[in-house]
Design an enzyme around this catalytic site. Sequence first.
Site, PDB file in Angstrom:
ATOM      1  N   GLY A 192       0.601  30.297 -36.431  1.00 56.21           N
ATOM      2  CA  GLY A 192       1.640  31.320 -36.573  1.00 56.21           C
ATOM      3  C   GLY A 192       2.548  31.271 -35.361  1.00 56.21           C
ATOM      4  O   GLY A 192       2.188  30.696 -34.330  1.00 56.21           O
ATOM      5  N   GLN A 195       8.494  34.462 -29.135  1.00 61.53           N
ATOM      6  CA  GLN A 195       7.779  33.450 -28.339  1.00 61.53           C
ATOM      7  C   GLN A 195       8.676  32.264 -27.975  1.00 61.53           C
ATOM      8  O   GLN A 195       8.345  31.491 -27.074  1.00 61.53           O
ATOM      9  CB  GLN A 195       6.539  32.939 -29.083  1.00 61.53           C
ATOM     10  CG  GLN A 195       5.447  34.002 -29.234  1.00 61.53           C
ATOM     11  CD  GLN A 195       4.251  33.475 -29.993  1.00 61.53           C
ATOM     12  OE1 GLN A 195       4.241  33.481 -31.219  1.00 61.53           O
ATOM     13  NE2 GLN A 195       3.258  32.983 -29.281  1.00 61.53           N
ATOM     14  N   CYS A 209      -3.477  32.315 -28.639  1.00 58.10           N
ATOM     15  CA  CYS A 209      -2.039  32.571 -28.722  1.00 58.10           C
ATOM     16  C   CYS A 209      -1.330  31.460 -27.968  1.00 58.10           C
ATOM     17  O   CYS A 209      -1.727  31.114 -26.856  1.00 58.10           O
ATOM     18  CB  CYS A 209      -1.705  33.934 -28.103  1.00 58.10           C
ATOM     19  SG  CYS A 209       0.056  34.338 -28.177  1.00 58.10           S
ATOM     20  N   LEU A 210      -0.268  30.926 -28.554  1.00 59.93           N
ATOM     21  CA  LEU A 210       0.468  29.840 -27.900  1.00 59.93           C
ATOM     22  C   LEU A 210       1.096  30.310 -26.586  1.00 59.93           C
ATOM     23  O   LEU A 210       1.406  29.500 -25.726  1.00 59.93           O
ATOM     24  CB  LEU A 210       1.531  29.271 -28.848  1.00 59.93           C
ATOM     25  CG  LEU A 210       0.957  28.596 -30.115  1.00 59.93           C
ATOM     26  CD1 LEU A 210       2.084  28.175 -31.051  1.00 59.93           C
ATOM     27  CD2 LEU A 210       0.083  27.401 -29.751  1.00 59.93           C
ATOM     28  N   HIS A 242      -1.406  39.689 -35.842  1.00 62.06           N
ATOM     29  CA  HIS A 242      -1.158  39.140 -34.493  1.00 62.06           C
ATOM     30  C   HIS A 242       0.347  38.870 -34.316  1.00 62.06           C
ATOM     31  O   HIS A 242       0.931  39.232 -33.286  1.00 62.06           O
ATOM     32  CB  HIS A 242      -1.990  37.859 -34.342  1.00 62.06           C
ATOM     33  CG  HIS A 242      -1.731  37.026 -33.124  1.00 62.06           C
ATOM     34  ND1 HIS A 242      -2.708  36.720 -32.206  1.00 62.06           N
ATOM     35  CD2 HIS A 242      -0.606  36.380 -32.685  1.00 62.06           C
ATOM     36  CE1 HIS A 242      -2.186  35.949 -31.249  1.00 62.06           C
ATOM     37  NE2 HIS A 242      -0.914  35.721 -31.519  1.00 62.06           N
ATOM     38  N   GLU A 243       0.977  38.265 -35.346  1.00 65.70           N
ATOM     39  CA  GLU A 243       2.418  37.961 -35.239  1.00 65.70           C
ATOM     40  C   GLU A 243       3.250  39.244 -35.211  1.00 65.70           C
ATOM     41  O   GLU A 243       4.216  39.351 -34.440  1.00 65.70           O
ATOM     42  CB  GLU A 243       2.881  37.078 -36.407  1.00 65.70           C
ATOM     43  CG  GLU A 243       2.174  35.738 -36.554  1.00 65.70           C
ATOM     44  CD  GLU A 243       2.010  34.975 -35.266  1.00 65.70           C
ATOM     45  OE1 GLU A 243       2.840  35.141 -34.362  1.00 65.70           O
ATOM     46  OE2 GLU A 243       1.026  34.221 -35.164  1.00 65.70           O
ATOM     47  N   HIS A 292       3.454  40.824 -31.924  1.00 70.03           N
ATOM     48  CA  HIS A 292       4.428  40.205 -31.004  1.00 70.03           C
ATOM     49  C   HIS A 292       5.793  40.891 -31.112  1.00 70.03           C
ATOM     50  O   HIS A 292       6.555  40.914 -30.138  1.00 70.03           O
ATOM     51  CB  HIS A 292       4.631  38.721 -31.346  1.00 70.03           C
ATOM     52  CG  HIS A 292       3.633  37.774 -30.727  1.00 70.03           C
ATOM     53  ND1 HIS A 292       3.502  37.616 -29.369  1.00 70.03           N
ATOM     54  CD2 HIS A 292       2.741  36.913 -31.287  1.00 70.03           C
ATOM     55  CE1 HIS A 292       2.572  36.692 -29.120  1.00 70.03           C
ATOM     56  NE2 HIS A 292       2.088  36.249 -30.271  1.00 70.03           N
TER      57      HIS A 292
HETATM   58  O1  GNR Z   1      -2.281  29.386 -33.349  1.00 68.73           O
HETATM   59  C1  GNR Z   1      -2.720  30.538 -33.326  1.00 68.73           C
HETATM   60  N1  GNR Z   1      -4.000  30.766 -33.715  1.00 68.73           N
HETATM   61  C2  GNR Z   1      -4.528  32.031 -33.950  1.00 68.73           C
HETATM   62  C3  GNR Z   1      -5.908  32.155 -34.078  1.00 68.73           C
HETATM   63  C4  GNR Z   1      -6.478  33.388 -34.343  1.00 68.73           C
HETATM   64  C5  GNR Z   1      -5.660  34.490 -34.470  1.00 68.73           C
HETATM   65  C6  GNR Z   1      -4.289  34.390 -34.323  1.00 68.73           C
HETATM   66  C7  GNR Z   1      -3.725  33.164 -34.068  1.00 68.73           C
HETATM   67  S1  GNR Z   1      -1.998  33.020 -33.915  1.00 68.73           S
HETATM   68  C8  GNR Z   1      -1.858  31.646 -32.853  1.00 68.73           C
HETATM   69  C9  GNR Z   1      -0.415  31.224 -32.667  1.00 68.73           C
HETATM   70  C10 GNR Z   1       0.367  32.325 -31.974  1.00 68.73           C
HETATM   71  O2  GNR Z   1       0.379  32.506 -30.791  1.00 68.73           O
HETATM   72  N2  GNR Z   1       1.038  33.130 -32.727  1.00 68.73           N
HETATM   73  O3  GNR Z   1       1.734  34.152 -32.198  1.00 68.73           O
HETATM   74 NI    NI Z   2       0.570  34.730 -30.439  1.00 69.64          NI
END
Ligand code: GNR
Ligand code: NI
Length: 174
Positions: A46, A51, A94-95, A136-137, A140
């Site tokens: 995601g 980001q 999270c990236l 999660h997204e 953000h």
């Molecule tokens: O790549 C991602 N893996 C992930 C694993 C578990 C829960 C959420 C994520 S999202 C993350 C990519 C990211 O930072 N998205 O904002």
């Molecule tokens: Ni993230």
Amino acid sequence: MALHSVIIAPDKRLKATSKPVDSVDAGIRRLMDDMLETMYAAPGIGLAAIQVGVPLRVIVADLSREGEPTEPLRLVNPEVLWRSPELVTYEEGCLSLPEHYAEVERPARARIRYTDHDGRMIELEADGLLATCLQHEIDHLTGVLFVDHLSALRRGIILRKLAKARKATIKASV
Ligand code: GNR
Ligand code: NI
């Protein structure tokens, strides 16, 4: 298409609240394609526009398995309409917090409304990893990172390590 660089925490840009998109035009579609390319390259499941430094309510995701056809999701102005009372725990990454992972508890299912890349309004009920990923997204979009769901102690440890790692890279590059 073009790759963007992903902003790494701690960075105040990641704390910004993203603004709704007025209309899904060619620029927004281009942004979403570039975000997908950036997400696949990372790789990640995601990515939120903030980001890559764009404070708009735009997210992309793809939970297809390696070796299977891709299933890109493009969500504009996503809103959570309903969250299940049952919770589930996933190990999140999270990236913007590279190499850090932690278990986060969230609603197991969520009903989400968004506008797609053709400007159509869509509602979906997500479960499993998709539910966790989309929540999660969407976090953000209000400047919330998964570490904000941890204790202040654990959040502080991770953010300090990232700040230290950044200083080490800057020093190594001069
Ligand atoms: O790549 C991602 N893996 C992930 C694993 C578990 C829960 C959420 C994520 S999202 C993350 C990519 C990211 O930072 N998205 O904002
Ligand atoms: Ni993230």
